[in-house]
Design a protein around this motif. Structure first.
Motif, PDB file in Angstrom:
ATOM      1  N   MET A 148       0.852  -1.172   0.000  1.00  0.00           N
ATOM      2  CA  MET A 148       0.000   0.000   0.000  1.00  0.00           C
ATOM      3  C   MET A 148       0.899   1.237   0.000  1.00  0.00           C
ATOM      4  O   MET A 148       1.814   1.346   0.817  1.00  0.00           O
ATOM      5  CB  MET A 148      -0.890  -0.029   1.249  1.00  0.00           C
ATOM      6  N   PRO A 149       0.674   2.177  -0.906  1.00  0.00           N
ATOM      7  CA  PRO A 149       1.507   3.387  -0.936  1.00  0.00           C
ATOM      8  C   PRO A 149       1.243   4.274   0.278  1.00  0.00           C
ATOM      9  O   PRO A 149       0.171   4.229   0.890  1.00  0.00           O
ATOM     10  CB  PRO A 149       1.089   4.088  -2.223  1.00  0.00           C
ATOM     11  N   ASP A 167       7.733  -1.035  -2.062  1.00  0.00           N
ATOM     12  CA  ASP A 167       9.104  -1.511  -2.242  1.00  0.00           C
ATOM     13  C   ASP A 167      10.138  -0.475  -1.802  1.00  0.00           C
ATOM     14  O   ASP A 167      11.335  -0.673  -1.964  1.00  0.00           O
ATOM     15  CB  ASP A 167       9.353  -1.935  -3.689  1.00  0.00           C
ATOM     16  N   GLY A 168       9.664   0.660  -1.247  1.00  0.00           N
ATOM     17  CA  GLY A 168      10.562   1.697  -0.757  1.00  0.00           C
ATOM     18  C   GLY A 168      10.847   2.806  -1.749  1.00  0.00           C
ATOM     19  O   GLY A 168      11.474   3.808  -1.399  1.00  0.00           O
TER      20      GLY A 168
END
Length: 159
Positions: A1-2, A54-55
């Motif tokens: 989730m962003p 994913d960063g």
């Protein structure tokens, strides 16, 4: 989730609106400019900052809006796929994130525009800023005459 890092009263409002329009899950984290929490994800200490699971980090409102419109084509917020529709999207994104946004700087940060620290000098800078703001709103108002949306339909630019 962003995750969207945002601050109240900042241009991070536009990506926040778009995330709501899209309807996909996301986390919103309210931060203060330059706070340790924000500096940990964006060394510039600025909002908006969008972090993917994913960063991967993305900054700058216009870039985030463009990214979200392409990541979620089902929301139909890109403003269109033709070459000219894409150009209009970029035109108004640039106008809002540069011309319009920058017009407010003298109003809210007059000390950046004068070395004279007197109240009179700062008041003159603020007054000049108001002229710039009115000019930019006049451009937008003229474009919106007879229109509901900035582009051909609801898009990230309207946020």
């Amino acid at each position: 989730m962003p995750t969207l890092y945002y601050a109240v009263g900042a241009c991070s409002l536009a990506p926040h609106i778009v995330l709501e329009w899209i309807g996909a899950p996301y986390e919103a984290v309210k931060v203060q400019y330059g706070s340790p929490e924000l500096l940990a994800v964006n060394p510039a200490g600025a909002v908006p900052t969008l972090r993917e699971d994913d960063g991967w980090l993305l900054t700058q409102a216009g870039a985030i809006l463009d990214y979200l419109s392409h990541k979620h084509p089902e929301a139909n917020l890109s403003g269109g796929d033709s070459l000219r529709q894409k150009a209009e999207n970029h035109r108004w994104s640039a106008f809002l994130t540069s011309d319009m946004h920058a017009a407010f700087w003298p109003v809210f940060m007059p000390y950046r525009y004068t070395t004279d620290e007197s109240e009179e000098a700062r008041a003159k800078v603020v007054a000049a800023g108001h002229v710039l703001v009115h000019k930019q709103f006049a451009t937008l108002d003229k474009h919106l005459e007879g229109r509901e949306w900035i582009l051909d339909g609801k898009s990230v630019i309207d946020a």
